[in-house]
Design a protein around this motif. Sequence first.
Motif, PDB file in Angstrom:
ATOM      1  N   VAL A 262       0.811  -1.228   0.000  1.00 40.55           N
ATOM      2  CA  VAL A 262       0.000   0.000   0.000  1.00 40.55           C
ATOM      3  C   VAL A 262       0.843   1.277   0.000  1.00 40.55           C
ATOM      4  O   VAL A 262       2.012   1.274   0.376  1.00 40.55           O
ATOM      5  N   ASP A 263       0.173   2.379  -0.402  1.00 40.13           N
ATOM      6  CA  ASP A 263       0.757   3.722  -0.253  1.00 40.13           C
ATOM      7  C   ASP A 263      -0.305   4.607   0.412  1.00 40.13           C
ATOM      8  O   ASP A 263      -0.693   5.639  -0.136  1.00 40.13           O
ATOM      9  N   THR A 264      -0.757   4.207   1.566  1.00 39.74           N
ATOM     10  CA  THR A 264      -1.919   4.792   2.277  1.00 39.74           C
ATOM     11  C   THR A 264      -1.763   6.291   2.533  1.00 39.74           C
ATOM     12  O   THR A 264      -0.921   6.697   3.306  1.00 39.74           O
TER      13      THR A 264
ATOM     14  N   ASP B  10      -7.790   5.905  -0.297  1.00 38.02           N
ATOM     15  CA  ASP B  10      -8.495   4.699  -0.753  1.00 38.02           C
ATOM     16  C   ASP B  10      -7.742   3.425  -0.400  1.00 38.02           C
ATOM     17  O   ASP B  10      -8.346   2.356  -0.269  1.00 38.02           O
ATOM     18  N   ASP B  11      -6.428   3.515  -0.171  1.00 40.87           N
ATOM     19  CA  ASP B  11      -5.716   2.358   0.401  1.00 40.87           C
ATOM     20  C   ASP B  11      -6.258   2.075   1.793  1.00 40.87           C
ATOM     21  O   ASP B  11      -6.383   0.915   2.207  1.00 40.87           O
ATOM     22  N   ALA B  12      -6.582   3.157   2.536  1.00 43.17           N
ATOM     23  CA  ALA B  12      -7.160   2.979   3.875  1.00 43.17           C
ATOM     24  C   ALA B  12      -8.479   2.221   3.779  1.00 43.17           C
ATOM     25  O   ALA B  12      -8.771   1.342   4.604  1.00 43.17           O
TER      26      ALA B  12
ATOM     27  N   GLY C 264       4.377   6.619  -2.409  1.00 41.95           N
ATOM     28  CA  GLY C 264       3.484   6.783  -3.563  1.00 41.95           C
ATOM     29  C   GLY C 264       2.600   7.992  -3.337  1.00 41.95           C
ATOM     30  O   GLY C 264       3.057   9.131  -3.479  1.00 41.95           O
ATOM     31  N   ASN C 265       1.378   7.752  -2.890  1.00 36.74           N
ATOM     32  CA  ASN C 265       0.483   8.870  -2.589  1.00 36.74           C
ATOM     33  C   ASN C 265       1.120   9.845  -1.607  1.00 36.74           C
ATOM     34  O   ASN C 265       0.866  11.040  -1.634  1.00 36.74           O
ATOM     35  N   ALA C 266       1.907   9.288  -0.685  1.00 35.46           N
ATOM     36  CA  ALA C 266       2.594  10.078   0.343  1.00 35.46           C
ATOM     37  C   ALA C 266       3.997   9.496   0.513  1.00 35.46           C
ATOM     38  O   ALA C 266       4.253   8.361   0.088  1.00 35.46           O
TER      39      ALA C 266
ATOM     40  N   PRO D 167      -1.146  -5.675  -4.620  1.00 33.29           N
ATOM     41  CA  PRO D 167      -0.466  -4.375  -4.639  1.00 33.29           C
ATOM     42  C   PRO D 167      -1.459  -3.267  -5.045  1.00 33.29           C
ATOM     43  O   PRO D 167      -2.168  -3.396  -6.039  1.00 33.29           O
ATOM     44  N   LEU D 168      -1.448  -2.204  -4.258  1.00 31.65           N
ATOM     45  CA  LEU D 168      -2.398  -1.103  -4.471  1.00 31.65           C
ATOM     46  C   LEU D 168      -1.644   0.203  -4.664  1.00 31.65           C
ATOM     47  O   LEU D 168      -2.192   1.286  -4.395  1.00 31.65           O
ATOM     48  N   ALA D 169      -0.422   0.115  -5.085  1.00 27.72           N
ATOM     49  CA  ALA D 169       0.495   1.251  -5.041  1.00 27.72           C
ATOM     50  C   ALA D 169       1.540   1.070  -6.142  1.00 27.72           C
ATOM     51  O   ALA D 169       1.523   0.052  -6.843  1.00 27.72           O
ATOM     52  N   PRO D 170       2.463   2.020  -6.298  1.00 26.94           N
ATOM     53  CA  PRO D 170       3.569   1.780  -7.232  1.00 26.94           C
ATOM     54  C   PRO D 170       4.225   0.431  -6.917  1.00 26.94           C
ATOM     55  O   PRO D 170       4.338   0.046  -5.752  1.00 26.94           O
TER      56      PRO D 170
ATOM     57  N   PHE E  93      -1.747   6.541 -12.058  1.00 29.56           N
ATOM     58  CA  PHE E  93      -0.740   6.997 -11.091  1.00 29.56           C
ATOM     59  C   PHE E  93       0.240   5.897 -10.660  1.00 29.56           C
ATOM     60  O   PHE E  93       1.456   6.116 -10.634  1.00 29.56           O
ATOM     61  N   ASN E  94      -0.268   4.736 -10.238  1.00 30.53           N
ATOM     62  CA  ASN E  94       0.634   3.714  -9.683  1.00 30.53           C
ATOM     63  C   ASN E  94       1.677   3.268 -10.705  1.00 30.53           C
ATOM     64  O   ASN E  94       2.830   2.991 -10.357  1.00 30.53           O
ATOM     65  N   ILE E  95       1.266   3.181 -11.966  1.00 28.36           N
ATOM     66  CA  ILE E  95       2.202   2.746 -13.011  1.00 28.36           C
ATOM     67  C   ILE E  95       3.095   3.923 -13.411  1.00 28.36           C
ATOM     68  O   ILE E  95       4.307   3.762 -13.581  1.00 28.36           O
TER      69      ILE E  95
ATOM     70  N   GLY F  14     -12.256   3.076  -4.379  1.00 26.45           N
ATOM     71  CA  GLY F  14     -10.935   2.998  -5.011  1.00 26.45           C
ATOM     72  C   GLY F  14     -10.243   1.663  -4.843  1.00 26.45           C
ATOM     73  O   GLY F  14     -10.750   0.617  -5.270  1.00 26.45           O
ATOM     74  N   ASP F  15      -9.073   1.691  -4.208  1.00 30.26           N
ATOM     75  CA  ASP F  15      -8.269   0.478  -4.039  1.00 30.26           C
ATOM     76  C   ASP F  15      -9.038  -0.649  -3.354  1.00 30.26           C
ATOM     77  O   ASP F  15      -8.722  -1.835  -3.543  1.00 30.26           O
ATOM     78  N   ALA F  16     -10.026  -0.303  -2.544  1.00 29.04           N
ATOM     79  CA  ALA F  16     -10.795  -1.341  -1.851  1.00 29.04           C
ATOM     80  C   ALA F  16     -11.512  -2.248  -2.844  1.00 29.04           C
ATOM     81  O   ALA F  16     -11.809  -3.409  -2.536  1.00 29.04           O
TER      82      ALA F  16
HETATM   83 CA    CA Z   1      -2.992   3.244  -3.605  1.00 31.47          CA
END
Ligand code: CA
Length: 329
Positions: free
Chosen positions: A12-14, A17-19, A41-43, A129-132, A171-173, A246-248
């Motif tokens: 994750v990159d919480t 939506d990762d949350a 990622g997001n942060a 995986p929900l992030a880069p 974004f992730n890619i 989102g990621d959920a």
């Molecule tokens: Ca994410």
Amino acid sequence: MTTEPIPVVLDVDTGVDDACALLLAALHPAVDLRAVSCVGGNAPVDDVVRNTLLVLETAGRADVPVARGAERPLLEPPLHARHVHGEDGLGDLGWPAAETTPDPRHAVELLRDVCRAAAGESRPVTLVPLAPLTNIALLLRTHPDVAAGISEIVFMGGAAHVGNATASAEFNIFHDPEAAAITLDAAADLGIPVTMYGLDVFYQPVVGKAEAAELVAVGGRGPAELGGRLMDFQRQRLGGEVATIGDAGAVCAVIDRGVLRTETLPLRVELAGTWSRGRTIVDRRDWSGAIKHDPHGEAPVRVDVALGVDGERYARLWVDTLLGRVGTR
Ligand code: CA
Ligand code: BDR
């Protein structure tokens, strides 16, 4: 007859939506959440670790190991998405910090150990995986034996038709295109099936104002309130009547695959391109036809690409889980 919960690991990159994804994976009885790895990622990655611990503790799942991973993409400097996820990456809710601390291992080591243990138990994990994909690329190339402990990869990223970080790329890619290309190539080499839960379906499971209010009303700074507040934040930040989980949705796909429409298609990641770096190039042509003239040939990697979903059903699954209506753990 009872069905065994599915062993799952999230990367994750919480991230708002990762949350949402963490809350679902932490609480749904069909999921056995084994570990969570964090990536920038997001942060920035330290914010991601803090946010991830906070979400899991709020869900009563401080038992799940959380590890810090890559702080930057393989090749380029990091990008962040504070304009979408807030200054703290989690909607600036002022939620109390977690008391739990991260696992001392690097995320790649935690992933390695969890996958090896899963192989030893003959209960391979679903890696989500929900992030880069930086951690995942490093994992699969450094410790290819982990393939024995991974039943499949269901990743959020890419799209057949649209972009969000750029007109071309998701974004992730876009954040780490090399990692995405390496992950897909390594998964194909190692025989790990891959599902791409991309932007073609990402925006379809949505929560409206009334459902968010129902979640917030549960109160007590519990998982329902957190989920509702995150939906409120996202709606206000991005405008509109609804917010995506989102990621959920990718976690919903692990729990309830039947309503996700996929096609197995050749896939490449654009690593060059003036305007298209990070694009996932999904080849929807019929290769049994007369297209052998294509100088690039058919992409060697084939992936189950999500092209349609029953968004209402996934959103309901998420809300019901947070409201404790599906027999939470
Ligand atoms: Ca994410
Ligand atoms: C993806 O990027 C992030 O903003 C979200 O958490 C999601 O994983 C969507 O492009």
